[in-house]
Motif scaffolding. Sequence first.
Motif: not given
Lengths: 346, 346
Positions: A318-331
Amino acid sequence: MKMNNERTEISDLGEFGLIGHLTKNIELQNVSSLVGVGDDAAVIDHFGKQTVVTTDLLLEGVHFDLMYTPLKHLGYKSVVVNLSDVYAMNATPTQITIGIGISNRFSLEALDEFYEGVYAACNHYGVDLVGGDTTTSQKGFVIAITAIGEVTPDKFVKRSTAKKGDLLCVSGDLGAAYVGLLFLEREKKIFLESPKVQPDLEGEAYVIGRLLKPEARKDIIEFFAEQSLLPSSMMDISDGLSSEILHICKDSEVGCVLYEDKIPIAEETRSAAFKFEIDPTACALSGGEDYELLFTMPQSDYEKINNNPAISIIGYMTEAGEGAHIITKGGSRHEITAQGWNPIGK
Amino acid sequence: MKMNNERTEISDLGEFGLIGHLTKNIELQNVSSLVGVGDDAAVIDHFGKQTVVTTDLLLEGVHFDLMYTPLKHLGYKSVVVNLSDVYAMNATPTQITIGIGISNRFSLEALDEFYEGVYAACNHYGVDLVGGDTTTSQKGFVIAITAIGEVTPDKFVKRSTAKKGDLLCVSGDLGAAYVGLLFLEREKKIFLESPKVQPDLEGEAYVIGRLLKPEARKDIIEFFAEQSLLPSSMMDISDGLSSEILHICKDSEVGCVLYEDKIPIAEETRSAAFKFEIDPTACALSGGEDYELLFTMPQSDYEKINNNPAISIIGYMTEAGEGAHIITKGGSRHEITAQGWNPIGK
């Protein structure tokens, strides 16, 4: 040794801070130096072919424990971890040099076992041992390996060139080596307390094998060549998935979304992790020593990538400004940190 | 660690016996691997240019003593000793990689001093630091350096190609670093016994400088290129003149005659050696750490060589059956041994 008035503890900087500090003033002088420090390997131009070079230093007590590491496996792994860095540049390793320091507690037979592993890896990956240095050490076993490889001009792949929208992909499965290490550390502790107890490692061959005898992903680089695929960025996973993802995000100035349920984890790793009551995802994110390839690909190559069972698509950039994220199994959505993710620690 | 029934002490083989043992079964697999182990550096073909690569491992307490080695000098010397191996192939160094292991007794400022020396050497010799590895060590300072260089195809010079009748030549002067070491070891001993006594090293700057801050003979390689000279064999002097001469004789299957009165020894080295009541010739023959170039040249190049004041012609090569001998100043003839000559020991 000269005494300094000021003293900064190296531990205050961390490994990457230290490397950044020590290399911040480098100005490359040779036109042949295409890529310097800061990637898996350096790239050198040689008039028609480009050369990749990478070095690793492995120290007893820091990188390996001879109590549970057979010397032949150690020799094999020492080579493989270096070749993995060459493959991570989309290059083919061709030569290695090896420097070893050994104390007099090692016999020639012990050293032969180590070299058996070195040569086995050289044969398996088609590289030549072309030089080295053998010296006495006062204490402990020191291994310094440099690997050299070739790459078609401008086909080398850096960490810093991922683009927004690219697919985030990983080879093989993750987390096994870390769980293997937990077993071996547990058995070592039991052995030191009660030397007569036999080690109980039944059924854990997969995770222990992944730790002691990792392989480098030559096959993935060959697949890219066959399919005319060129990742937009790539590195190998030695410190854990989350730490490596953050390297790509930072160096490429992008963000990412990673899906927990897409992270490839072997059944053997899951069941082994449960015995230690730890989360298999945490093992994948921050365990390390997987020596799998982490790479990004343009979305237009989705089909080619998706057809290879050895590759998993685990997210997108994604764009740098959106950061680095994980979407867990639980959402739920968490920020990725070098140790896994917030707020759930390892 | 696996236990072996047999145990051969590594010390029984010696360094060169050990290298021979460990590398005896190597079969090079890549056509690009032109020269493998057994010379100052390996040579790799890169389609138009040839690449030279060499590795050194330096361990605290074995290769250097931080009590009298300033870290900046150590950084400089660590690079220089590797570049010396590249020049010894008649090649030009272009890149280095460096792996270091450090314990927490080193501060960041200490490490910066070391790197100041590394970068000073890189600038002086025009090489790029392109990669490396930084890791924690449990004890002591570990330095692994790999140097890469270029050579015009087939202009690399091995140890194994000296011919009967060739002139035996050496650059610079010999024995100084060894005498410098004797001074520093003496002062260390005095300091450990009586810490208040000031070191007495006045007038010994030359020999101590030769130990702590050696230079590699870039100028000699440039001289060869300017004069269209190609040595028939070459290596650098790290272990002492006699040991290196025996390497060339053995690998080239020739003998030699060396004249004691032709061995270049600086006045500073002679007067320093006399203070320890040791023979300056013995320092040159078996001291080591000179990092001068030892080479052989066809007799037809006598004039060109003889006109360069930085080069001394010290003897000539003979048939292998005649052995390796030194003619002393007194006119007597002795067999050269790795430790100097028989029967006069060091």
